[in-house]
Write an enzyme that holds these catalytic residues in place. Structure first.
Site, mmCIF file in Angstrom:
data_model
loop_
_atom_site.group_PDB
_atom_site.id
_atom_site.type_symbol
_atom_site.label_atom_id
_atom_site.label_comp_id
_atom_site.label_asym_id
_atom_site.label_seq_id
_atom_site.Cartn_x
_atom_site.Cartn_y
_atom_site.Cartn_z
ATOM 1 N N GLU A 15 -1.094 -72.748 76.101
ATOM 2 C CA GLU A 15 -0.088 -73.737 76.448
ATOM 3 C C GLU A 15 0.307 -74.453 75.157
ATOM 4 O O GLU A 15 -0.521 -75.043 74.493
ATOM 5 C CB GLU A 15 -0.660 -74.739 77.454
ATOM 6 C CG GLU A 15 0.321 -75.151 78.541
ATOM 7 C CD GLU A 15 1.542 -75.856 77.986
ATOM 8 O OE1 GLU A 15 2.632 -75.682 78.547
ATOM 9 O OE2 GLU A 15 1.422 -76.592 76.993
ATOM 10 N N CYS A 63 1.207 -82.808 80.089
ATOM 11 C CA CYS A 63 0.873 -81.389 80.216
ATOM 12 C C CYS A 63 1.411 -80.826 81.519
ATOM 13 O O CYS A 63 1.547 -81.551 82.502
ATOM 14 C CB CYS A 63 -0.649 -81.218 80.158
ATOM 15 S SG CYS A 63 -1.194 -79.517 80.305
ATOM 16 N N CYS A 66 -2.966 -79.125 83.221
ATOM 17 C CA CYS A 66 -3.972 -80.046 83.783
ATOM 18 C C CYS A 66 -3.318 -81.388 84.094
ATOM 19 O O CYS A 66 -3.799 -82.450 83.695
ATOM 20 C CB CYS A 66 -5.151 -80.200 82.832
ATOM 21 S SG CYS A 66 -4.704 -80.409 81.104
ATOM 22 N N HIS A 70 -4.768 -85.682 83.742
ATOM 23 C CA HIS A 70 -4.134 -86.791 83.018
ATOM 24 C C HIS A 70 -3.761 -87.924 83.979
ATOM 25 O O HIS A 70 -3.917 -89.108 83.668
ATOM 26 C CB HIS A 70 -2.888 -86.300 82.286
ATOM 27 C CG HIS A 70 -3.180 -85.552 81.029
ATOM 28 N ND1 HIS A 70 -3.607 -86.176 79.875
ATOM 29 C CD2 HIS A 70 -3.117 -84.234 80.728
ATOM 30 C CE1 HIS A 70 -3.792 -85.275 78.928
ATOM 31 N NE2 HIS A 70 -3.502 -84.084 79.418
ATOM 32 N N ARG A 484 -10.739 -78.308 79.882
ATOM 33 C CA ARG A 484 -10.919 -77.944 78.477
ATOM 34 C C ARG A 484 -11.812 -78.898 77.702
ATOM 35 O O ARG A 484 -12.094 -78.661 76.528
ATOM 36 C CB ARG A 484 -9.559 -77.861 77.792
ATOM 37 C CG ARG A 484 -8.702 -76.727 78.284
ATOM 38 C CD ARG A 484 -7.236 -76.921 77.917
ATOM 39 N NE ARG A 484 -6.424 -75.827 78.420
ATOM 40 C CZ ARG A 484 -5.985 -75.728 79.671
ATOM 41 N NH1 ARG A 484 -6.279 -76.671 80.550
ATOM 42 N NH2 ARG A 484 -5.256 -74.703 80.058
ATOM 43 N N SER A 507 -7.810 -80.759 73.456
ATOM 44 C CA SER A 507 -7.291 -79.962 72.347
ATOM 45 C C SER A 507 -6.996 -80.810 71.121
ATOM 46 O O SER A 507 -6.750 -80.257 70.049
ATOM 47 C CB SER A 507 -6.045 -79.180 72.785
ATOM 48 O OG SER A 507 -6.404 -78.168 73.710
ATOM 49 N N CYS A 551 -4.637 -76.031 74.737
ATOM 50 C CA CYS A 551 -3.552 -76.666 75.479
ATOM 51 C C CYS A 551 -2.872 -77.626 74.514
ATOM 52 O O CYS A 551 -3.158 -78.826 74.507
ATOM 53 C CB CYS A 551 -4.075 -77.394 76.712
ATOM 54 S SG CYS A 551 -2.751 -77.953 77.809
ATOM 55 N N CYS A 554 -0.908 -80.785 75.526
ATOM 56 C CA CYS A 554 -1.715 -81.984 75.761
ATOM 57 C C CYS A 554 -1.934 -82.737 74.461
ATOM 58 O O CYS A 554 -1.864 -83.962 74.401
ATOM 59 C CB CYS A 554 -3.074 -81.603 76.344
ATOM 60 S SG CYS A 554 -3.058 -81.267 78.105
#
Length: 579
Positions: A15, A63, A66, A70, A484, A507, A551, A554
């Site tokens: 992502e 994002c 996910c 968030h 993650r 990330s 990701c 994010c």
């Protein structure tokens, strides 16, 4: 492209936008690596001046994967600031939404984002379906289960489907890969098994998305969380809705035990030499914020399914308690103004793009001596950290958590594997599979717990609070885990409006560039020492990076805070040929 300096841009099957540069020696061993995001996040800026109760609906747009995580972290940050504790039903619903996301995300990651780093699709067409059935039984036996959907007819149908792509001169969803690379190690029959499961996982992905929408209203971007609780009252009161969630999760549980875990054993065994050598092990420092409240105390005091903590240098004999005040972000090598380590409460997001460095042979290389990424470099107590499923499993074992230790120990024992294999690319992938089994089991338990609680007459879903009284001047954080890794949202409120907002995401921790001491980020450290069979087909680099499940959207997000028009698109829903 020089074989001494590899550039992979973009990294696909993730992502967001990620660039990896790696320096290799005469033996094709990586001696240095750089991780760079090429997109900017400014979403914190658009939250300033807003009603803090609205932050979650905007923050989830960080994002598209996910989203609910968030959303929940943002809501919890405001609840912490207001001193609000949610009711039991709300806690269970949030656990079911978050747990369902874990299962959905991990299965999608392994099969549709990561598996093709191990699986050569073209070799599956050479397999003997009868031998593949026997092979499937072998790995299922190791996992102490039955093989998933294993029969000659099924495997022949899979081969026929993919062969049609080939005869048409294209591989469709399997196009543009390093097929035939010597870095692939699975046999034709093993490739066929994994390919079959890849296709089955596509159907399961759809079912799991339905499960997330049962309590979330929709997926992605659920809409049923509010400061103080949840709004899905009718779904909680309806036994059939809870039962529907449970049935979908039982399908995922079965698939995880019969396909996912055996496939990880299969891949792990074929790449055992790399796992034992610790290829992709990286930093060796692990951190977890903890996640999934198991009682009805405020989230920061509640007992967790996944405990919080810090492990340094792979030493699981010692675990340090987490202190959120020790988290800072450094921007020495990030395209932002300043170099000072700031706690998220005081964090700023002021872009300072300085561009790339030298250009040779038509390729612009990162200016790695200066700033080279839109991702900041988070630190915990002035140490670089890895977050994610492996960190959660390592810290759970280090803390002696009975449940986590049971799942990890069972996996290692069934595969006759030493603990040290976890500290590798293969181990990071295995940890995600172990966690998926655990989460599917727990989601089924929580759905039963919710059904019993409602049947006993508890229909409470929201805690009332006086906004005018609690929201004058306050600050709070929401810290837990995303699939993650550790995800934190921090908010400062003044006169009832958001004064400052910062999110430090998984990330950001893992994909970050070097810090002010020139220490490598998690991706970068994990690549050093890796041998690349063919520099023109750097499959080993992609495999290790994918093991983190990047990701980047994010970690960064494109926003023009001045309201400037970025671009205009015209979409013809009928297609140009029919207009």
């Amino acid at each position: 492209m020089s074989k001494k300096h590899l550039v992979i841009d973009p990294i696909t099957r993730i992502e967001g936008h990620l660039r990896i540069e790696a320096v290799i020696d005469e033996n094709n061993v990586i001696t240095d690596a750089y991780s760079s995001s090429t997109m900017f996040r400014g979403i914190e800026e658009i939250l300033k001046g807003r009603d803090p109760r609205d932050c979650g609906l905007l923050a989830m747009r960080i994002c598209g994967v996910c989203t609910g995580t968030h959303y929940q972290r943002s809501i919890e940050a405001v609840e912490h600031a207001f001193g609000v504790t949610i009711p039991k039903n709300a806690r269970l619903v949030r656990n079911l939404m978050q747990g369902g996301l874990y299962v959905h995300d991990h299965i999608v990651h392994f099969y549709h984002l990561h598996a093709l780093d191990f699986v050569d699709i073209t070799k599956a067409l050479e397999a003997d379906p009868k031998k593949a059935v026997a092979e499937a039984h072998k790995w299922a036996e190791i996992a102490k289960t039955n093989p998933w959907n294993a029969s000659e007819s099924v495997y022949k149908q899979v081969q026929e489907r993919v062969t049609k792509y080939v005869k048409q001169g294209r591989l469709g969803i399997f196009g543009n890969a390093y097929w035939g690379s010597k870095a692939y190690k699975l046999t034709p029959e093993q490739n066929l098994i994994a390919l079959s499961h890849y296709l089955d996982a596509l159907e399961l992905q759809r079912e799991l998305a339905k499960a997330l929408a049962i309590f979330g209203g929709k997926n992605p971007h659920p809409q049923s969380l509010v400061v103080g609780g949840v709004t899905c009252v009718q779904d909680i009161k309806n036994p059939s809705r809870i039962a529907e969630y449970k049935q979908i999760m039982k399908k995922a549980q079965k698939f995880t035990k019969e396909a996912y875990l055996p496939d990880v054993y299969m891949a792990g065994t074929m790449y055992a030499d790399e796992a034992l050598a610790g290829v992709g092990g990286g930093l060796g420092n692990f951190m977890s914020y903890g996640d999934f409240n198991l009682d009805d105390l405020p989230f920061y005091d509640s007992k967790k399914l996944f405990p919080s903590g810090v492990v340094l240098n792979k030493d699981i004999s010692k675990v340090f308690e987490l202190d959120q005040s020790k988290i800072t972000e450094d921007v020495t090598h990030a395209w932002y103004e300043g170099t000072t380590n700031l706690h998220p409460y005081d964090g700023v997001t002021n872009p300072n793009y300085t561009g790339f460095g030298k250009k040779e042979d038509g390729i612009a290389y990162l200016d790695t001596k200066k700033k080279y990424s839109w991702i900041k470099s988070p630190l915990y107590d002035d140490e670089r950290m890895e977050v994610g499923p492996l960190a959660r499993m390592v810290i759970g074992v280090a803390k002696g958590d009975e449940l986590i230790s049971k799942y990890v120990t069972t996996f290692l024992k069934n595969g006759n594997l030493p603990t040290k294999v976890l500290f590798s690319t293969i181990g990071r992938t295995a940890a995600r599979a172990i966690e998926t089994e655990l989460m599917a089991d727990k989601c089924i338990e929580w759905s039963d717990e919710l059904a019993v609680n409602v049947a006993n007459g508890d229909l409470s879903t929201w805690t009332e609070f006086d906004f005018d009284k609690v929201a004058k001047d306050a600050k709070g954080y929401g810290m837990a885990e995303a699939p993650r890794g550790g995800l934190g949202h921090w908010v400062k409120i003044k006169d009832g409006k958001v004064e400052n907002y910062q999110a430090v995401v998984p990330s950001t921790w893992n994909a970050a560039p070097r810090d002010y001491k020139e220490r490598l980020g998690a991706y970068e450290a994990s690549l050093v020492g890796t041998k690349v069979v063919n520099p023109d087909e750097p499959l080993e680099i992609i495999r290790t990076v994918h093991s983190f499940d990047p990701c980047i959207a994010c970690a960064v997000h494109i926003v023009d805070t001045n309201g400037k028009e970025l671009s205009v698109y015209k979409v013809d829903p009928l297609g140009a040929s029919r207009a």
